[in-house]
Motif scaffolding. Sequence first.
Motif, PDB file in Angstrom:
ATOM      1  N   LEU A  75       0.805  -1.231   0.022  1.00  0.00           N
ATOM      2  CA  LEU A  75      -0.093  -0.080  -0.132  1.00  0.00           C
ATOM      3  C   LEU A  75       0.820   1.357   0.033  1.00  0.00           C
ATOM      4  N   GLY A  76       2.211   1.100   0.369  1.00  0.00           N
ATOM      5  CA  GLY A  76       2.945   2.346   0.171  1.00  0.00           C
ATOM      6  C   GLY A  76       4.236   2.272   1.157  1.00  0.00           C
ATOM      7  N   LEU A  77       5.352   3.267   0.666  1.00  0.00           N
ATOM      8  CA  LEU A  77       6.559   3.112   1.364  1.00  0.00           C
ATOM      9  C   LEU A  77       6.914   4.485   1.610  1.00  0.00           C
ATOM     10  N   THR A  78       7.756   4.397   2.731  1.00  0.00           N
ATOM     11  CA  THR A  78       8.261   5.672   3.348  1.00  0.00           C
ATOM     12  C   THR A  78       9.717   5.317   3.668  1.00  0.00           C
ATOM     13  N   VAL A  79      10.660   6.387   3.260  1.00  0.00           N
ATOM     14  CA  VAL A  79      11.960   5.949   3.661  1.00  0.00           C
ATOM     15  C   VAL A  79      11.973   6.905   4.704  1.00  0.00           C
ATOM     16  N   HIS A  80      12.712   6.491   5.773  1.00  0.00           N
ATOM     17  CA  HIS A  80      12.946   7.203   7.100  1.00  0.00           C
ATOM     18  C   HIS A  80      14.560   7.899   6.862  1.00  0.00           C
ATOM     19  N   ARG A  81      15.287   6.820   6.622  1.00  0.00           N
ATOM     20  CA  ARG A  81      16.917   7.244   6.650  1.00  0.00           C
ATOM     21  C   ARG A  81      17.517   6.351   5.886  1.00  0.00           C
ATOM     22  N   ALA A  82      18.548   6.868   4.915  1.00  0.00           N
ATOM     23  CA  ALA A  82      19.520   6.214   4.196  1.00  0.00           C
ATOM     24  C   ALA A  82      20.885   6.741   4.487  1.00  0.00           C
ATOM     25  N   SER A  83      21.825   5.912   4.489  1.00  0.00           N
ATOM     26  CA  SER A  83      23.090   5.964   4.669  1.00  0.00           C
ATOM     27  C   SER A  83      24.016   5.386   3.470  1.00  0.00           C
ATOM     28  N   ASP A  84      25.350   5.221   3.873  1.00  0.00           N
ATOM     29  CA  ASP A  84      25.989   4.608   2.958  1.00  0.00           C
ATOM     30  C   ASP A  84      25.656   3.175   2.614  1.00  0.00           C
ATOM     31  N   ASP A  85      25.408   2.401   3.604  1.00  0.00           N
ATOM     32  CA  ASP A  85      25.046   0.927   3.370  1.00  0.00           C
ATOM     33  C   ASP A  85      23.826   0.506   4.027  1.00  0.00           C
ATOM     34  N   ARG A  86      23.022   1.364   4.641  1.00  0.00           N
ATOM     35  CA  ARG A  86      21.606   1.064   5.166  1.00  0.00           C
ATOM     36  C   ARG A  86      20.585   1.820   4.797  1.00  0.00           C
ATOM     37  N   VAL A  87      19.486   1.580   4.937  1.00  0.00           N
ATOM     38  CA  VAL A  87      18.265   2.076   4.616  1.00  0.00           C
ATOM     39  C   VAL A  87      17.068   1.621   5.765  1.00  0.00           C
ATOM     40  N   GLU A  88      16.562   2.682   6.312  1.00  0.00           N
ATOM     41  CA  GLU A  88      15.300   2.558   7.340  1.00  0.00           C
ATOM     42  C   GLU A  88      14.078   2.749   6.474  1.00  0.00           C
ATOM     43  N   PHE A  89      13.250   2.172   6.713  1.00  0.00           N
ATOM     44  CA  PHE A  89      11.886   2.264   5.967  1.00  0.00           C
ATOM     45  C   PHE A  89      10.615   1.825   6.596  1.00  0.00           C
ATOM     46  N   SER A  90       9.460   1.998   6.168  1.00  0.00           N
ATOM     47  CA  SER A  90       8.226   1.448   6.682  1.00  0.00           C
ATOM     48  C   SER A  90       7.565   1.238   5.280  1.00  0.00           C
ATOM     49  N   ALA A  91       6.894   0.035   5.340  1.00  0.00           N
ATOM     50  CA  ALA A  91       6.267  -0.428   4.153  1.00  0.00           C
ATOM     51  C   ALA A  91       4.739  -0.897   4.717  1.00  0.00           C
ATOM     52  N   ARG A  92       3.758  -0.283   4.077  1.00  0.00           N
ATOM     53  CA  ARG A  92       2.323  -0.643   4.792  1.00  0.00           C
ATOM     54  C   ARG A  92       1.722  -1.618   3.480  1.00  0.00           C
ATOM     55  N   PHE A  93       1.048  -2.461   4.170  1.00  0.00           N
ATOM     56  CA  PHE A  93       0.718  -3.826   3.394  1.00  0.00           C
ATOM     57  C   PHE A  93      -0.758  -4.246   4.032  1.00  0.00           C
ATOM     58  N   GLU A  94      -1.442  -5.299   2.978  1.00  0.00           N
ATOM     59  CA  GLU A  94      -2.624  -5.557   3.815  1.00  0.00           C
ATOM     60  C   GLU A  94      -2.427  -7.110   3.259  1.00  0.00           C
ATOM     61  N   GLU A  95      -2.658  -7.873   4.050  1.00  0.00           N
ATOM     62  CA  GLU A  95      -2.543  -9.415   4.118  1.00  0.00           C
ATOM     63  C   GLU A  95      -3.848 -10.108   4.751  1.00  0.00           C
ATOM     64  N   ASN A  96      -4.391 -10.984   4.287  1.00  0.00           N
ATOM     65  CA  ASN A  96      -5.899 -11.355   4.842  1.00  0.00           C
ATOM     66  C   ASN A  96      -6.821 -10.457   5.273  1.00  0.00           C
ATOM     67  N   GLY A  97      -6.923  -9.439   4.595  1.00  0.00           N
ATOM     68  CA  GLY A  97      -8.023  -8.350   5.006  1.00  0.00           C
ATOM     69  C   GLY A  97      -7.678  -7.508   6.041  1.00  0.00           C
ATOM     70  N   LYS A  99      -4.831  -4.749   7.636  1.00  0.00           N
ATOM     71  CA  LYS A  99      -3.588  -3.779   7.160  1.00  0.00           C
ATOM     72  C   LYS A  99      -2.492  -3.708   8.245  1.00  0.00           C
ATOM     73  N   THR A 100      -1.517  -3.661   8.006  1.00  0.00           N
ATOM     74  CA  THR A 100      -0.145  -3.364   8.864  1.00  0.00           C
ATOM     75  C   THR A 100       0.786  -2.822   8.207  1.00  0.00           C
ATOM     76  N   GLN A 101       1.913  -2.462   9.088  1.00  0.00           N
ATOM     77  CA  GLN A 101       3.100  -1.757   8.459  1.00  0.00           C
ATOM     78  C   GLN A 101       4.452  -2.520   8.944  1.00  0.00           C
ATOM     79  N   LEU A 102       5.124  -2.888   8.129  1.00  0.00           N
ATOM     80  CA  LEU A 102       6.670  -3.386   8.402  1.00  0.00           C
ATOM     81  C   LEU A 102       7.636  -2.440   8.446  1.00  0.00           C
ATOM     82  N   ARG A 103       8.401  -2.389   9.410  1.00  0.00           N
ATOM     83  CA  ARG A 103       9.293  -1.233   9.371  1.00  0.00           C
ATOM     84  C   ARG A 103      10.728  -2.137   9.450  1.00  0.00           C
ATOM     85  N   GLU A 104      11.570  -1.646   8.888  1.00  0.00           N
ATOM     86  CA  GLU A 104      13.126  -2.279   8.751  1.00  0.00           C
ATOM     87  C   GLU A 104      14.092  -1.355   8.551  1.00  0.00           C
ATOM     88  N   ASN A 105      15.220  -1.850   8.985  1.00  0.00           N
ATOM     89  CA  ASN A 105      16.561  -1.233   9.046  1.00  0.00           C
ATOM     90  C   ASN A 105      17.430  -2.170   7.936  1.00  0.00           C
TER      91      ASN A 105
END
Length: 125
Positions: A75-97, A99-105
Amino acid sequence: MLHYPPLKPCPCGSGRSFSACCGPNLSGERTAETPEALMRSRYTAFVLRDAPYLLATWHPRTRPATLDLEGTRWLGLTVHRASDDRVEFSARFEENGQKTQLRENSRFVHAEGAWLYLDGEQWEG
């Protein structure tokens, strides 16, 4: 892989058209120049269910043998921070009806002449 109109805004949320943003990466016309560009193109590949691209841009040491991309609607992506070798982001998605959000570094390495996804610490929020 699902077809995506080249002039439509890129699913990665950059504000550019697909053909000016992630499209050339997914088609193999060019490789991502930065970890953030690779992360955005990988998000787009998840949206389009492009398993070959995802596997090709995953470091061999941590790459799964296969991917099951069915059943998730991104459903959508937000990049919070990006550096030389890392990216922190949130991705919104829907699964089995639901909606939730995954955040990853995410960690990336430059190997085999290109940026590759290595791994990431993630949490749902």
